[in-house]
Design a protein around this motif. Sequence first.
Motif: not given
Length: 405
Positions: A361-390
């Motif tokens: 995951h891209v570490l600098n990922r505020g909702s206004g940081i457009i560069r983060s979308m440029v640096e990324a090529n995908s989404y990790i989708i974390i479901d609402e029933n999951n507290e995250g991943y190791q």
Amino acid sequence: MFLSKLESLKNAIKLVGDNQKFTETEEIPLAEAHKRVLAEEIIAFHDSPPFDKSAMDGFALIAENTFGASQSVPKELKVVDAIGAGDFSDKTVGENEAVVIATGAPIPDGANAVLMKEYTTVDGDDLTIYSQVTPGENITPKSEDIKKGEKILDKNTFIRYQELGLIASAGYNTVRVFKKPRVKIIITGNELVEPTKEEMDKAKIINSNQFTTKAMVEDSGAIAEIAHAGDSFDEVREAVLEASKEYDVVITTGGTALSKGDVVLDVIQDLGEVLFHGVAVRPGKPAGVGIVNDKMIFALSGQPVASMGQFDMFVRKYLFEMQGRFFDFNIQKRSAMLKIPSQLGRTDFIRCVSDSENAKHVLNRGSGIIRSMVEANSYIIIDENNEGYQKDDMVDVVFFDSLLW
């Protein structure tokens, strides 16, 4: 205004889907049908090929006359005619006779095979062959690809270049497709200015959403037009009302939060119905969707990255399916390269860089940081029933390229 609670992403998507509309259909030239969606079945008017044809350049002959021929034991035949592509022969091939034939030309009567010219020598009408063929060899039989009267494509088929060729072979020079939705994008905000190289006034920011949102609409097969409105209720109301009368879908950006000047959802409520306002997602919580004049209104965030995420969550599927094309996330499994925290009750769309095995995951990922979308090529989708991943956990990944029309 927020409704009383945040909708889950699943419920929000269902509310949009329950109000799915479809565009009308139109007949267009086949030459303009690339990347459109069929609104009719395609029934073949012709066989394809319409006759037995040669699969290569060579000699049409009787296969049995070649049996036993080899480099050491050649056989002699007589050439009685020649056929180019687009021509035919009225001769019937007899014993120990051959007809010169081009790739794609009709097989003459009497012949049942084609011998490649590489295995022959010719001296005038005398043909020497150095190989044998079996009956049917190097012949493409009539209607091998398409049979007259056969259904070859279903309604709702996405027309790629392959389908264009098949439709043309079936005899169509026009085709009925779903119309492209016309989408009005209303960019709201008193603080927005056009891109400039000059120093900007205080409290002003460049209006980037007009470019990203328009491009995303076009990447969903639709037609986009841009308008602008200030942050006043009356100005936004007039823009939304007029757009809802003239366009198939309306998208607004900005004015969806609770700050002064955030009036878009109040306008939708005044003119029609708010389906939801506020979704348990990150980024993009203040997303809203409503209906005005029987047209879907998508109220997206003014924050560029949040707006892009909201578009992928709600708008893209709606625009695809308006045109008869099914859409869903193409989930891939990858191994997380870092620990990713999340929160129960919220679905996270984490920008990341993924390859064939891993996702980071891209570490600098505020909702206004457009560069983060440029640096990324995908989404990790974390479901609402999951507290995250190791680290090294398998995660759900959606590649940006898989979202395109």
